[in-house]
Design a protein around this motif. Structure first.
Motif, PDB file in Angstrom:
ATOM      1  N   THR A  31       0.885  -1.175   0.000  1.00  0.00           N
ATOM      2  CA  THR A  31       0.000   0.000   0.000  1.00  0.00           C
ATOM      3  C   THR A  31       0.915   1.216   0.000  1.00  0.00           C
ATOM      4  O   THR A  31       1.736   1.362   0.903  1.00  0.00           O
ATOM      5  N   GLN A  32       0.804   2.046  -1.019  1.00  0.00           N
ATOM      6  CA  GLN A  32       1.762   3.148  -1.147  1.00  0.00           C
ATOM      7  C   GLN A  32       1.091   4.507  -1.136  1.00  0.00           C
ATOM      8  O   GLN A  32      -0.037   4.656  -1.597  1.00  0.00           O
ATOM      9  N   LYS A  33       1.799   5.460  -0.597  1.00  0.00           N
ATOM     10  CA  LYS A  33       1.312   6.840  -0.638  1.00  0.00           C
ATOM     11  C   LYS A  33       1.650   7.405  -2.015  1.00  0.00           C
ATOM     12  O   LYS A  33       2.760   7.248  -2.491  1.00  0.00           O
ATOM     13  N   VAL A  34       0.660   8.035  -2.625  1.00  0.00           N
ATOM     14  CA  VAL A  34       0.855   8.487  -3.993  1.00  0.00           C
ATOM     15  C   VAL A  34       1.060   9.987  -4.037  1.00  0.00           C
ATOM     16  O   VAL A  34       0.310  10.751  -3.436  1.00  0.00           O
ATOM     17  N   ASN A  35       2.085  10.351  -4.779  1.00  0.00           N
ATOM     18  CA  ASN A  35       2.357  11.766  -4.934  1.00  0.00           C
ATOM     19  C   ASN A  35       1.676  12.259  -6.206  1.00  0.00           C
ATOM     20  O   ASN A  35       2.218  12.179  -7.294  1.00  0.00           O
ATOM     21  N   TRP A  36       0.491  12.749  -6.050  1.00  0.00           N
ATOM     22  CA  TRP A  36      -0.327  13.148  -7.204  1.00  0.00           C
ATOM     23  C   TRP A  36      -0.721  14.606  -6.974  1.00  0.00           C
ATOM     24  O   TRP A  36      -1.585  14.894  -6.129  1.00  0.00           O
ATOM     25  N   PRO A  37      -0.088  15.517  -7.705  1.00  0.00           N
ATOM     26  CA  PRO A  37      -0.247  16.950  -7.439  1.00  0.00           C
ATOM     27  C   PRO A  37      -1.710  17.373  -7.305  1.00  0.00           C
ATOM     28  O   PRO A  37      -2.049  18.202  -6.446  1.00  0.00           O
TER      29      PRO A  37
ATOM     30  N   TYR B 149     -10.854  13.859 -23.136  1.00  0.00           N
ATOM     31  CA  TYR B 149     -10.432  14.309 -21.802  1.00  0.00           C
ATOM     32  C   TYR B 149     -10.007  13.141 -20.921  1.00  0.00           C
ATOM     33  O   TYR B 149      -9.124  13.265 -20.077  1.00  0.00           O
ATOM     34  N   LEU B 150     -10.628  11.991 -21.158  1.00  0.00           N
ATOM     35  CA  LEU B 150     -10.287  10.833 -20.329  1.00  0.00           C
ATOM     36  C   LEU B 150      -8.930  10.258 -20.747  1.00  0.00           C
ATOM     37  O   LEU B 150      -8.130   9.838 -19.915  1.00  0.00           O
ATOM     38  N   LYS B 151      -8.689  10.257 -22.061  1.00  0.00           N
ATOM     39  CA  LYS B 151      -7.387   9.797 -22.563  1.00  0.00           C
ATOM     40  C   LYS B 151      -6.275  10.659 -21.985  1.00  0.00           C
ATOM     41  O   LYS B 151      -5.235  10.165 -21.579  1.00  0.00           O
ATOM     42  N   LYS B 152      -6.530  11.960 -21.937  1.00  0.00           N
ATOM     43  CA  LYS B 152      -5.519  12.881 -21.429  1.00  0.00           C
ATOM     44  C   LYS B 152      -5.295  12.624 -19.936  1.00  0.00           C
ATOM     45  O   LYS B 152      -4.166  12.553 -19.466  1.00  0.00           O
ATOM     46  N   PHE B 153      -6.398  12.442 -19.229  1.00  0.00           N
ATOM     47  CA  PHE B 153      -6.293  12.156 -17.796  1.00  0.00           C
ATOM     48  C   PHE B 153      -5.459  10.891 -17.569  1.00  0.00           C
ATOM     49  O   PHE B 153      -4.606  10.822 -16.692  1.00  0.00           O
ATOM     50  N   TRP B 154      -5.755   9.875 -18.367  1.00  0.00           N
ATOM     51  CA  TRP B 154      -5.070   8.574 -18.254  1.00  0.00           C
ATOM     52  C   TRP B 154      -3.563   8.753 -18.392  1.00  0.00           C
ATOM     53  O   TRP B 154      -2.773   8.305 -17.556  1.00  0.00           O
ATOM     54  N   ASN B 155      -3.153   9.473 -19.464  1.00  0.00           N
ATOM     55  CA  ASN B 155      -1.729   9.745 -19.702  1.00  0.00           C
ATOM     56  C   ASN B 155      -1.098  10.492 -18.549  1.00  0.00           C
ATOM     57  O   ASN B 155      -0.043  10.115 -18.046  1.00  0.00           O
ATOM     58  N   ASP B 156      -1.759  11.577 -18.142  1.00  0.00           N
ATOM     59  CA  ASP B 156      -1.205  12.416 -17.081  1.00  0.00           C
ATOM     60  C   ASP B 156      -1.055  11.625 -15.785  1.00  0.00           C
ATOM     61  O   ASP B 156      -0.027  11.693 -15.123  1.00  0.00           O
ATOM     62  N   PHE B 157      -2.094  10.874 -15.451  1.00  0.00           N
ATOM     63  CA  PHE B 157      -2.060  10.131 -14.184  1.00  0.00           C
ATOM     64  C   PHE B 157      -0.893   9.144 -14.171  1.00  0.00           C
ATOM     65  O   PHE B 157      -0.137   9.065 -13.205  1.00  0.00           O
ATOM     66  N   GLU B 158      -0.758   8.400 -15.241  1.00  0.00           N
ATOM     67  CA  GLU B 158       0.295   7.376 -15.270  1.00  0.00           C
ATOM     68  C   GLU B 158       1.675   8.016 -15.252  1.00  0.00           C
ATOM     69  O   GLU B 158       2.598   7.508 -14.621  1.00  0.00           O
ATOM     70  N   GLU B 159       1.795   9.152 -15.927  1.00  0.00           N
ATOM     71  CA  GLU B 159       3.077   9.828 -15.961  1.00  0.00           C
ATOM     72  C   GLU B 159       3.437  10.374 -14.576  1.00  0.00           C
ATOM     73  O   GLU B 159       4.567  10.254 -14.127  1.00  0.00           O
ATOM     74  N   GLN B 160       2.440  10.931 -13.904  1.00  0.00           N
ATOM     75  CA  GLN B 160       2.716  11.575 -12.617  1.00  0.00           C
ATOM     76  C   GLN B 160       2.883  10.588 -11.474  1.00  0.00           C
ATOM     77  O   GLN B 160       3.605  10.858 -10.521  1.00  0.00           O
ATOM     78  N   THR B 161       2.190   9.471 -11.539  1.00  0.00           N
ATOM     79  CA  THR B 161       2.210   8.549 -10.392  1.00  0.00           C
ATOM     80  C   THR B 161       2.972   7.268 -10.662  1.00  0.00           C
ATOM     81  O   THR B 161       3.269   6.513  -9.741  1.00  0.00           O
ATOM     82  N   GLN B 162       3.240   6.992 -11.931  1.00  0.00           N
ATOM     83  CA  GLN B 162       3.898   5.733 -12.320  1.00  0.00           C
ATOM     84  C   GLN B 162       3.050   4.510 -11.979  1.00  0.00           C
ATOM     85  O   GLN B 162       3.563   3.414 -11.819  1.00  0.00           O
TER      86      GLN B 162
END
Ligand code: PLP
Length: 322
Positions: free
Chosen positions: A15-21, A260-273
């Motif tokens: 269980t990890q703490k996520v750094n998601w701005p 907008y969802l595709k963009k969210f998907w990309n951003d989320f994965e990039e920011q949180t890994q």
């Protein structure tokens, strides 16, 4: 397959703490339980839902399991893997016509020994019918598990996860979030944790049909297994700690994603890994983002999200979506 083994397996999931701005800015802490990492093949919540079903099949003396699913079903995929791992023959009744070539999901299932049969949409629509299931059980001499592992055994597996989280989690969480399809996981998890912890299920379905009634029935059956008929007292609903969140289906179940969802998907994965699946966990985290921005949770709130896996579905998303 025994309880100790189950605990050993679920204890290893990080269980990890996520750094998601997006959430940090709002002062909300997000932690993710990575059930996508639980097993390379029996992914996420399907592990919990199948575990107790396999126990029940074994108790009843069945050597063969039968279930239903679409051609990209995470449930079909996980059940085929579990059958191979734990020594059951498996049969998958697949919605729709046989294609000239197996997709990667069904190719895996076949490789793991699952026998596939294809049902027309009409035939497939009978999958909840008790007579239909009984006949299948007889004809195939198989233990029948409903689509998605959506039965009481399935929910019981998730309740055990809830019990485990309740006793093992630190820090303490204000709420738990997970993606919701049939609601089996939501009802199970909510029944397993303390009633003071709300469990939010973000529905990926457009219409909720009788989802609320199903959730209630399952939750109550798990809370008090001796009550078979629903004889609850008045006002009891207010104490139930599950919440169904609708409005984050982004077009419907397994539909083509809006931009907008595709963009969210990309951003989320990039920011949180953290990788997401296209049908469930993507919509969960998107729903969490919007809810947080709308002020659903106060600053200082600590959320736990369950990553319910399903990453095999990434392979076919373009083909999968309609
Ligand atoms: C099947 C699945 C769900 C839905 O679980 P329910 O118990 O049907 O609500 C959620 N997430 C993923 C990744 C799944 O594969």
């Amino acid at each position: 397959m025994n309880q100790n083994n189950f605990l050993e397996i679920i204890r290893q999931v990080p269980t990890q703490k996520v750094n998601w701005p997006l959430l940090t800015q709002l002062g909300i802490e997000l932690w993710v339980r990575r059930d996508d990492l639980l097993d390379a093949q029996i992914s996420g919540n399907k592990f919990y839902k199948l575990w107790m079903n396999l126990e029940a099949a074994k108790c009843k003396g069945f050597r063969r399991l039968l279930t239903f699913g679409g051609p990209w079903s995470n449930h079909i995929h996980a059940l085929a893997a579990a059958g191979k791992r734990f020594g059951f023959e498996t049969i998958g009744l697949i919605r729709g016509e046989k294609k000239s070539e197996l997709n990667p999901c069904l190719a895996d299932a076949t490789r793991w020994g699952m026998q596939l049969h294809y049902l027309s949409r009409d035939q497939y629509s009978r999958r909840y019918d008790a007579d239909f299931q009984e006949n299948l059980e007889k004809d195939f001499n198989a233990f029948v598990i409903p689509e998605g592992g959506a039965n009481l055994q399935g929910a019981l597996g998730m309740k055990l996860l809830g019990n485990y989280l309740q006793t093992s989690l630190s820090p303490e969480f204000n709420a738990i979030c997970l993606a919701c399809g049939t609601g089996t996981s939501l009802a199970g998890l909510a029944a397993g944790v303390d009633e003071s912890i709300p469990v939010y299920g973000f529905s990926v379905l457009k219409g909720d049909g009788d989802l609320v009634q199903t959730l209630q029935r399952t939750y109550r059956a798990l809370k008090d297994p001796l009550i078979i008929k629903n004889t609850r007292r008045k006002n009891e609903t207010t104490q139930e700690n599950w919440r169904l969140i609708t409005g984050f289906h982004a077009g419907g179940y397994a539909k083509k994603h809006p931009e907008y969802l595709k963009k969210f998907w990309n951003d989320f994965e990039e920011q949180t890994q953290i990788l997401l699946d296209p049908v469930y966990t993507l919509k969960l985290f998107w729903g969490i983002a919007i809810s947080a921005q709308q002020g659903s949770w106060p600053r200082g709130h600590r959320l736990l999200a369950i990553h319910t896996g399903g990453l095999q579905g990434r392979r076919g998303f373009e083909q999968n979506s309609t």
